[in-house]
Design a protein around this motif. Structure first.
Motif, PDB file in Angstrom:
ATOM      1  N   UNK A 181       0.798  -1.238   0.000  1.00 27.35           N
ATOM      2  CA  UNK A 181       0.000   0.000   0.000  1.00 27.35           C
ATOM      3  C   UNK A 181       0.828   1.285   0.000  1.00 27.35           C
ATOM      4  N   UNK A 182       2.093   1.202   0.410  1.00 26.98           N
ATOM      5  CA  UNK A 182       2.895   2.420   0.559  1.00 26.98           C
ATOM      6  C   UNK A 182       3.213   3.108  -0.764  1.00 26.98           C
ATOM      7  N   UNK A 183       3.041   2.396  -1.891  1.00 24.26           N
ATOM      8  CA  UNK A 183       3.396   2.983  -3.188  1.00 24.26           C
ATOM      9  C   UNK A 183       2.226   3.700  -3.861  1.00 24.26           C
ATOM     10  N   UNK A 184       1.071   3.697  -3.232  1.00 22.64           N
ATOM     11  CA  UNK A 184      -0.107   4.415  -3.746  1.00 22.64           C
ATOM     12  C   UNK A 184      -0.565   3.892  -5.098  1.00 22.64           C
ATOM     13  N   UNK A 185      -0.431   2.583  -5.312  1.00 22.40           N
ATOM     14  CA  UNK A 185      -0.814   2.012  -6.598  1.00 22.40           C
ATOM     15  C   UNK A 185      -2.318   2.054  -6.845  1.00 22.40           C
ATOM     16  N   UNK A 186      -3.107   2.167  -5.793  1.00 21.91           N
ATOM     17  CA  UNK A 186      -4.545   2.327  -6.000  1.00 21.91           C
ATOM     18  C   UNK A 186      -4.838   3.568  -6.834  1.00 21.91           C
ATOM     19  N   UNK A 187      -4.020   4.599  -6.639  1.00 15.11           N
ATOM     20  CA  UNK A 187      -4.224   5.857  -7.368  1.00 15.11           C
ATOM     21  C   UNK A 187      -3.386   5.941  -8.629  1.00 15.11           C
ATOM     22  N   UNK A 188      -2.097   5.577  -8.528  1.00 19.54           N
ATOM     23  CA  UNK A 188      -1.213   5.821  -9.682  1.00 19.54           C
ATOM     24  C   UNK A 188      -1.047   4.629 -10.609  1.00 19.54           C
ATOM     25  N   UNK A 189      -1.535   3.439 -10.183  1.00 18.76           N
ATOM     26  CA  UNK A 189      -1.491   2.223 -11.018  1.00 18.76           C
ATOM     27  C   UNK A 189      -0.085   1.874 -11.495  1.00 18.76           C
TER      28      UNK A 189
END
Length: 213
Positions: free
Chosen positions: A167-175
């Motif tokens: 979750x720390x890489x913000x992949x939900x937002x930046x994919x």
């Protein structure tokens, strides 16, 4: 209104990819064959659509298409063969999976490698199918637009699953794309097994191979 086909009188597959410019994750591609004369005024380049509209259209595409398939190339493969070759390989893999065999191919962009018809029940390839690359084809031809939507939504689903693990890489937002938050997380935490090690992780012109996994 987007065009229904490029090759008149042939079974035509449109191809597009998603995730080529990402720092992390597989590259996805889709191949779609639409019915002859098909029209849908809602279809467009996936980048021009909202997330909600993309997913709604995915259901319509999968219902209406004569055939559709998604191909995937992993980060490990990307690092071995480079992202251009990986993007084309993902499209070839999607074409391999089509339940109806195309007679011609149209591809978004300006690069593609010849695709040879697969032999029945074997890896033996048959004749080379005609193909045409079309710059911004996802905004010009319905089957390429449909492929762009499938590739984008299935890749987003995949990145959302990876985001639960990291979750720390913000992949939900930046994919997986190189946003400031993504790169800041790489600086702080290093890279994951899903990062593409041959990519410029920090935007500094250097390959980030010294990061631990």
């Amino acid at each position: 209104m987007l065009e229904s086909c490029y090759y008149k009188g042939k079974i035509e597959a449109g191809c597009d990819e998603a995730g080529r410019g990402c720092l992390a994750g597989s590259v996805y591609a889709a191949a779609v064959i639409l019915p002859e004369g098909y029209q849908n005024e809602l279809l467009n380049d996936s980048k021009q659509l909202t997330e909600k509209r993309r997913y709604a259209l995915r259901e319509i595409i999968e219902r209406d298409a004569v055939a559709w398939a998604v191909g995937v190339v992993t980060p490990e493969e990307i690092d071995k063969i480079n992202i251009l070759n990986a993007s084309i390989l993902a499209m070839h893999r999607a074409l391999d999976q089509l339940q109806v065999r195309p007679e011609a191919i149209i591809v978004d962009g300006n690069r593609f490698k010849p695709y040879y018809e697969r032999g029945e029940g074997s890896e033996v390839r048959g004749e080379k199918l005609p193909h045409t690359t079309i710059v911004k084809g996802d905004g010009k031809y319905l089957s390429i637009a449909a492929a762009s939507i499938l590739a984008k939504t299935y890749r987003d689903d995949y990145m959302n699953r990876l985001a639960e693990e990291f979750p720390q890489y913000d992949w939900l937002s930046n994919k997986g794309y190189p946003t400031k938050k993504h790169r800041d997380a790489i600086r702080q935490y290093g890279i994951t097994p899903y990062h593409r090690k041959t990519f410029n992780m920090l935007g500094d012109g250097q390959l980030s191979l010294d990061f631990g996994e």
